[in-house]
Design an enzyme around this catalytic site. Structure first.
Site, mmCIF file in Angstrom:
data_model
loop_
_atom_site.group_PDB
_atom_site.id
_atom_site.type_symbol
_atom_site.label_atom_id
_atom_site.label_comp_id
_atom_site.label_asym_id
_atom_site.label_seq_id
_atom_site.Cartn_x
_atom_site.Cartn_y
_atom_site.Cartn_z
ATOM 1 N N LYS A 76 0.834 -1.211 0.000
ATOM 2 C CA LYS A 76 0.000 0.000 0.000
ATOM 3 C C LYS A 76 0.865 1.257 0.000
ATOM 4 O O LYS A 76 0.643 2.172 -0.782
ATOM 5 C CB LYS A 76 -0.899 -0.008 1.242
ATOM 6 C CG LYS A 76 -1.543 1.326 1.549
ATOM 7 C CD LYS A 76 -2.448 1.266 2.758
ATOM 8 C CE LYS A 76 -1.799 1.605 4.077
ATOM 9 N NZ LYS A 76 -1.415 3.008 4.258
ATOM 10 N N ASN A 77 1.866 1.282 0.877
ATOM 11 C CA ASN A 77 2.642 2.513 1.057
ATOM 12 C C ASN A 77 3.606 2.786 -0.091
ATOM 13 O O ASN A 77 4.210 3.856 -0.153
ATOM 14 C CB ASN A 77 3.404 2.481 2.382
ATOM 15 C CG ASN A 77 2.470 2.683 3.567
ATOM 16 O OD1 ASN A 77 1.283 2.961 3.380
ATOM 17 N ND2 ASN A 77 3.000 2.535 4.767
ATOM 18 N N ARG B 24 -4.671 10.389 5.021
ATOM 19 C CA ARG B 24 -3.628 11.418 5.114
ATOM 20 C C ARG B 24 -2.697 11.410 3.910
ATOM 21 O O ARG B 24 -2.178 12.443 3.501
ATOM 22 C CB ARG B 24 -2.755 11.177 6.349
ATOM 23 C CG ARG B 24 -3.347 11.508 7.645
ATOM 24 C CD ARG B 24 -2.273 11.478 8.696
ATOM 25 N NE ARG B 24 -1.538 12.719 8.768
ATOM 26 C CZ ARG B 24 -0.374 12.942 8.224
ATOM 27 N NH1 ARG B 24 0.255 12.009 7.551
ATOM 28 N NH2 ARG B 24 0.214 14.097 8.357
ATOM 29 N N CYS C 109 -5.280 12.831 13.514
ATOM 30 C CA CYS C 109 -5.816 11.519 13.232
ATOM 31 C C CYS C 109 -5.628 10.662 14.466
ATOM 32 O O CYS C 109 -5.018 11.097 15.441
ATOM 33 C CB CYS C 109 -5.169 10.894 12.000
ATOM 34 S SG CYS C 109 -3.719 9.954 12.335
ATOM 35 N N ARG D 52 0.386 14.179 13.633
ATOM 36 C CA ARG D 52 0.845 13.934 12.261
ATOM 37 C C ARG D 52 0.769 15.157 11.361
ATOM 38 O O ARG D 52 0.007 15.195 10.393
ATOM 39 C CB ARG D 52 0.069 12.763 11.640
ATOM 40 C CG ARG D 52 0.245 11.488 12.399
ATOM 41 C CD ARG D 52 -0.449 10.337 11.731
ATOM 42 N NE ARG D 52 0.369 9.682 10.746
ATOM 43 C CZ ARG D 52 -0.006 8.609 10.081
ATOM 44 N NH1 ARG D 52 -1.177 8.078 10.273
ATOM 45 N NH2 ARG D 52 0.791 8.044 9.205
ATOM 46 N N ASP E 191 4.604 0.368 12.011
ATOM 47 C CA ASP E 191 3.417 -0.298 11.468
ATOM 48 C C ASP E 191 3.330 -1.774 11.867
ATOM 49 O O ASP E 191 2.361 -2.455 11.512
ATOM 50 C CB ASP E 191 3.387 -0.170 9.929
ATOM 51 C CG ASP E 191 2.994 1.236 9.493
ATOM 52 O OD1 ASP E 191 2.562 2.038 10.346
ATOM 53 O OD2 ASP E 191 3.122 1.538 8.289
ATOM 54 N N VAL F 116 8.070 6.668 17.012
ATOM 55 C CA VAL F 116 7.740 7.368 15.762
ATOM 56 C C VAL F 116 6.469 8.208 15.915
ATOM 57 O O VAL F 116 6.427 9.368 15.511
ATOM 58 C CB VAL F 116 7.600 6.377 14.589
ATOM 59 C CG1 VAL F 116 7.206 7.096 13.303
ATOM 60 C CG2 VAL F 116 8.903 5.603 14.385
ATOM 61 N N ARG G 129 -8.624 -0.752 4.769
ATOM 62 C CA ARG G 129 -7.784 0.307 4.199
ATOM 63 C C ARG G 129 -6.450 -0.261 3.736
ATOM 64 O O ARG G 129 -5.871 0.230 2.768
ATOM 65 C CB ARG G 129 -7.511 1.398 5.249
ATOM 66 C CG ARG G 129 -8.714 2.256 5.566
ATOM 67 C CD ARG G 129 -8.300 3.421 6.413
ATOM 68 N NE ARG G 129 -7.117 4.052 5.839
ATOM 69 C CZ ARG G 129 -6.287 4.836 6.503
ATOM 70 N NH1 ARG G 129 -6.490 5.101 7.771
ATOM 71 N NH2 ARG G 129 -5.240 5.377 5.905
HETATM 72 C C1 UD1 Z 1 4.241 6.801 6.591
HETATM 73 C C2 UD1 Z 1 3.420 5.578 6.335
HETATM 74 C C3 UD1 Z 1 2.846 5.032 7.634
HETATM 75 C C4 UD1 Z 1 3.973 4.806 8.640
HETATM 76 C C5 UD1 Z 1 4.841 6.051 8.782
HETATM 77 C C6 UD1 Z 1 6.076 5.816 9.636
HETATM 78 C C7 UD1 Z 1 2.590 5.961 4.094
HETATM 79 C C8 UD1 Z 1 1.430 6.277 3.217
HETATM 80 N N1 UD1 Z 1 2.357 5.925 5.403
HETATM 81 O O1 UD1 Z 1 3.377 7.790 7.139
HETATM 82 O O2 UD1 Z 1 2.182 3.806 7.351
HETATM 83 O O3 UD1 Z 1 3.406 4.503 9.888
HETATM 84 O O4 UD1 Z 1 5.300 6.498 7.498
HETATM 85 O O5 UD1 Z 1 6.821 4.759 9.147
HETATM 86 O O6 UD1 Z 1 3.677 5.703 3.621
HETATM 87 N N2 UD1 Z 1 6.102 14.540 11.027
HETATM 88 C C9 UD1 Z 1 6.157 15.888 11.342
HETATM 89 N N3 UD1 Z 1 6.048 16.800 10.321
HETATM 90 C C10 UD1 Z 1 5.893 16.424 9.015
HETATM 91 C C11 UD1 Z 1 5.863 15.062 8.698
HETATM 92 C C12 UD1 Z 1 5.972 14.131 9.730
HETATM 93 O O7 UD1 Z 1 6.297 16.256 12.497
HETATM 94 O O8 UD1 Z 1 5.794 17.309 8.148
HETATM 95 C C13 UD1 Z 1 6.218 13.531 12.103
HETATM 96 C C14 UD1 Z 1 4.980 12.681 12.272
HETATM 97 O O9 UD1 Z 1 4.030 13.304 13.108
HETATM 98 C C15 UD1 Z 1 5.556 11.418 12.879
HETATM 99 C C16 UD1 Z 1 6.932 11.291 12.211
HETATM 100 O O10 UD1 Z 1 7.211 12.597 11.719
HETATM 101 O O11 UD1 Z 1 5.712 11.558 14.261
HETATM 102 C C17 UD1 Z 1 7.023 10.308 11.075
HETATM 103 O O12 UD1 Z 1 5.976 10.567 10.179
HETATM 104 P P1 UD1 Z 1 6.043 10.239 8.617
HETATM 105 O O13 UD1 Z 1 7.225 9.399 8.312
HETATM 106 O O14 UD1 Z 1 5.868 11.507 7.867
HETATM 107 O O15 UD1 Z 1 4.732 9.365 8.444
HETATM 108 P P2 UD1 Z 1 3.829 9.316 7.161
HETATM 109 O O16 UD1 Z 1 4.666 9.593 5.970
HETATM 110 O O17 UD1 Z 1 2.584 10.098 7.377
#
Ligand code: UD1
Length: 417
Positions: A22-23, A92, A116, A121, A304, A326, A396
């Site tokens: 999915k990701n 998201r 969420c 996030r 995950d 994380v 999902r």
């Molecule tokens: C992706 C994955 C999700 C997985 C996560 C961490 C997809 C579609 N989803 O989510 O399944 O659980 O990586 O491996 O690939 N953060 C900030 N600011 C930002 C962006 C992120 O503070 O602009 C923080 C987030 O709140 C979180 C951490 O960074 O605490 C990691 O988030 P991120 O790697 O961005 O997760 P996603 O990409 O949303």
């Protein structure tokens, strides 16, 4: 709303095929926005999140033809540059259209994802990086509005490792003027898969999979034919399922090299896994030993799979400390597992799990995607019947999970309602 009814205690045996990730599929589908012409993507999983991104991309003017797990996509005519709240709030990852739209069209308006279930996030790092590439970004009425006649290459340091942030900016940078350097980039296999697709489209990218990615912008990209990698989280979930039921499963069409952190932990619990390049044979059955787990960005232990390994630890011998670094607030499954007889206490970022001999079935509720998977695992290993409600969360991200588990001998059925 559908429910899942699971009668636990069946030993799982047989073979299961892993679907596309999915990701990886989500950013790869978003990357079609960068190109005028028909792209062909193979191994696209059949999931609710994929339906959501299809809806979103269609609303932007992308045309599609699906045949089995192959999806052809053409973004020759982008008719609008706005991703509405209705679509973004259900997923998201919709934010992944932001980078490609600004790069190709010079503008984008994407609803802010908002909070969420598993923490705040935010997307501040996506926005900051686009600004560093010369985009004018405003936040208005709950939307991110970004404009740039042409993005400029920049040196970008991500304050923390962000998966979709790295993907969004890597896509944007492919069409920017000049060279972009992403430092402290995320290293997940899904990022490497996306980079390979972009390179196939003619992008100049080096270093994907390391924490420094260099992207030399080009004038235009061309269509590509490419495949999505196997879902490492789905494969990990089946590994744990074999462990918790004392089963014997062959997992095929997977990539064990993407699961090093989980495989190391499982070995310590006493679960035996024999891997080839694209399959794994996993055998449970011996007494499980407790292990400590700390989630980290790749190649660390994936957040995950945190809920799923916790399900396993609820019935292991001894004490396990599971630390989530994380995401904040990713322990919603704990109270549901406790309802099934687990002994778990949360202390700050850690859950302290004291193994019990057996869980027992109970009515439980899914709160997010991976939490739902962990409750199914707990139920498969438990005595008695578990009813899991709100299973749309699991749809999902897991393709036909009840069919895959049934084929392995589990007593699991979906009740529509
Ligand atoms: C992706 C994955 C999700 C997985 C996560 C961490 C997809 C579609 N989803 O989510 O399944 O659980 O990586 O491996 O690939 N953060 C900030 N600011 C930002 C962006 C992120 O503070 O602009 C923080 C987030 O709140 C979180 C951490 O960074 O605490 C990691 O988030 P991120 O790697 O961005 O997760 P996603 O990409 O949303």
């Amino acid at each position: 709303m559908d429910k899942m009814v699971i009668v636990g205690g069946k030993r799982l045996e047989g073979e299961v095929r892993i679907s596309g990730a999915k990701n990886a599929a989500l950013p790869i589908m978003a990357s079609a926005l960068l190109v005028d012409g028909w792209n062909t993507f193979h191994n696209i999983p059949d999931l609710l999140d994929i339906t959501t991104i299809k809806k979103l991309l269609k609303s932007l003017g992308v045309t599609m033809e699906a045949e089995g797990e192959t999806l052809r996509m053409n973004a020759g005519q982008i008719t609008q540059c706005e991703a509405s709240y209705d679509l973004v709030r259900t997923m998201r990852a919709s934010i992944l259209v932001l980078g490609p739209l600004v790069a190709r069209m010079g503008e984008a308006r994407v609803s802010l994802p908002g909070g969420c279930a598993i923490g705040a996030r935010p997307v501040n790092l996506h926005i900051k990086a686009l600004q560093e590439m010369g985009a004018e970004v405003t936040l208005k009425d709950g939307y991110v509005e970004a404009k740039a006649a042409r993005l400029k290459g920049a040196e970008i340091y991500f304050d923390l490792s962000t998966v979709t942030g790295t993907e969004n900016i890597m896509m944007a940078a492919t069409l920017a003027k000049g060279t972009t350097v992403l430092k402290n980039a995320a290293r997940e296999p899904e990022i490497v898969n996306l980079a390979e697709v972009l390179i196939g489209m003619g992008a100049r990218i080096q270093g994907a999979g390391s924490d420094v990615i260099v992207i030399e912008g080009v004038e235009r990209l061309h269509p590509v034919e490419a495949a999505v990698i196997p879902d490492r989280i789905e494969a990990g979930t089946f590994l744990i399922a074999a462990g918790i039921t004392g089963g014997d499963i062959r997992i095929r069409d997977c990539n064990p090299a993407h699961l090093d952190a989980l495989l190391a932990r499982l070995k310590d619990t006493g679960i035996s896994v024999k891997a080839t390049a694209d399959s794994m044979r996993v055998k449970g059955g011996r007494a499980l030993r407790s292990v400590d787990v700390k989630t980290l960005p790749y190649p660390g232990f994936p957040t995950d799979l945190q809920a799923q390994i916790m399900a396993l630890m609820t019935v292991a011998n001894g004490l396990s400390v599971i630390t989530e670094t994380v995401f904040e607030n990713r322990f919603m499954h704990v109270s549901e597992m406790v309802r099934m007889g687990a002994d778990i206490v949360i202390e700050g970022k850690s859950a302290i799990v004291r193994g019990v001999p057996k869980l027992h079935g109970a009515p439980v509720m899914a709160t997010d995607l991976r939490a739902s998977a962990s409750l199914i695992l707990a139920a498969l290993g438990a005595e008695g019947t578990t009813t899991l409600s709100r299973v749309y969360h699991i749809d999902r991200g897991y393709q036909k999970i009840e069919e895959k588990f049934s084929a392995l001998g589990a007593d699991i059925r979906r009740i529509s309602g």
